[in-house]
Design an enzyme around this catalytic site. Structure first.
Site, PDB file in Angstrom:
ATOM      1  N   GLY A  46      -4.432   4.256   2.061  1.00 36.31           N
ATOM      2  CA  GLY A  46      -5.030   3.913   0.906  1.00 36.31           C
ATOM      3  C   GLY A  46      -5.072   2.358   0.839  1.00 36.31           C
ATOM      4  N   GLN A  51      -5.271  -5.256  -4.023  1.00 46.08           N
ATOM      5  CA  GLN A  51      -4.130  -5.576  -3.120  1.00 46.08           C
ATOM      6  C   GLN A  51      -4.625  -6.642  -2.005  1.00 46.08           C
ATOM      7  OE1 GLN A  51      -3.562  -1.278  -2.022  1.00 46.08           O
ATOM      8  NE2 GLN A  51      -1.689  -2.122  -1.521  1.00 46.08           N
ATOM      9  N   CYS A  91       3.747   1.852  -0.144  1.00 48.02           N
ATOM     10  CA  CYS A  91       2.437   1.076  -0.260  1.00 48.02           C
ATOM     11  C   CYS A  91       2.338  -0.182   0.614  1.00 48.02           C
ATOM     12  CB  CYS A  91       2.794   0.458  -1.846  1.00 48.02           C
ATOM     13  SG  CYS A  91       1.436  -0.444  -2.433  1.00 48.02           S
ATOM     14  N   LEU A  92       1.197  -0.523   0.925  1.00 47.48           N
ATOM     15  CA  LEU A  92       1.178  -1.594   1.936  1.00 47.48           C
ATOM     16  C   LEU A  92       1.465  -2.889   1.236  1.00 47.48           C
ATOM     17  CD1 LEU A  92      -2.265  -0.763   3.743  1.00 47.48           C
ATOM     18  CD2 LEU A  92       0.103  -0.344   4.529  1.00 47.48           C
ATOM     19  N   HIS A 133      -2.332   6.763  -6.803  1.00 49.41           N
ATOM     20  CA  HIS A 133      -1.789   5.767  -6.564  1.00 49.41           C
ATOM     21  C   HIS A 133      -2.478   4.292  -6.359  1.00 49.41           C
ATOM     22  CE1 HIS A 133       1.380   3.501  -3.766  1.00 49.41           C
ATOM     23  NE2 HIS A 133       0.255   2.685  -3.474  1.00 49.41           N
ATOM     24  N   GLU A 134      -3.718   4.657  -5.784  1.00 45.16           N
ATOM     25  CA  GLU A 134      -4.886   3.633  -5.650  1.00 45.16           C
ATOM     26  C   GLU A 134      -5.386   3.199  -6.959  1.00 45.16           C
ATOM     27  OE1 GLU A 134      -4.183   1.979  -2.952  1.00 45.16           O
ATOM     28  OE2 GLU A 134      -3.489   3.537  -1.788  1.00 45.16           O
ATOM     29  N   HIS A 137      -2.982   0.816  -8.884  1.00 47.97           N
ATOM     30  CA  HIS A 137      -3.219  -0.574  -8.428  1.00 47.97           C
ATOM     31  C   HIS A 137      -4.533  -1.300  -9.299  1.00 47.97           C
ATOM     32  CE1 HIS A 137      -0.672  -1.174  -5.164  1.00 47.97           C
ATOM     33  NE2 HIS A 137      -1.196   0.071  -4.611  1.00 47.97           N
TER      34      HIS A 137
HETATM   35 NI    NI Z   1      -0.338   0.730  -2.875  1.00 53.02          NI
END
Ligand code: NI
Length: 167
Positions: A46, A51, A91-92, A133-134, A137
């Site tokens: 995701g 991000q 998370c990235l 989660h996304e 963000h």
């Molecule tokens: Ni994330």
């Protein structure tokens, strides 16, 4: 297509609240292709526009095992949620950190697709976790902010230390 650089926690820009997309255009579609490429290359399941330092309400997810079920959500809204589940998340933007977060088990999301049409999707399991989660963000929230202050402080210092070591 192009791979974007992913902001790394604790970067202040990750706390920016995204703006709604006013019109889905060719530029939006190109950007979504870039987001997908960036997510798959990372690799991740995701990615939110936040991000990659683009503050528009766009997320992409692919929670499939085959990595070929991309879903793009423009201006996503949670219209229903039920139950509770606790799942280990990563998370990235917070590489190497995995922590349990409690979220709704089942959700219904309404959003625009890449054609600018409204759709709704019912999700549960990993897909539901990933979408929530996304969507966080887009509100400037990173998953580690659900953890205790002590844990957050530990994570920040761990990441800073790791970054110094790799510089
Ligand atoms: Ni994330």
């Amino acid at each position: 297509m192009a791979i974007h650089q992913i902001l790394q926690y604790p970067d202040e820009r990750l706390h920016t609240i995204a703006n709604k997309v006013s019109a889905v255009t060719e530029t939006t579609r190109k950007f979504i292709n870039d987001m997908a490429e960036t997510m798959y290359a990372a690799p991740g399941i995701g990615l939110a526009a936040t991000q990659v330092d683009v503050h528009q309400c766009i997320i992409v997810v692919d929670a499939s095992e085959t990595h070929d079920k991309l879903i793009a959500f423009i201006n996503p809204e949670l219209i229903a949620c039920s139950g509770e589940s606790e799942c280990e998340e990563g998370c990235l933007s917070v590489p190497g950190i995995y922590e349990k977060v409690r979220r709704a088990k089942k959700i219904t999301v309404r959003a625009l697709n890449v054609e600018g049409e409204t759709f709704t999707l019912d999700a549960e399991g990993l897909l539901a976790v990933c979408i929530q989660h996304e969507m966080d963000h887009l509100q400037g929230k990173v998953f580690v902010e659900y953890l205790s202050h002590l844990k957050q402080t530990r994570i920040r210092s761990k990441l800073k230390k790791r970054r110094r070591e790799t510089m």
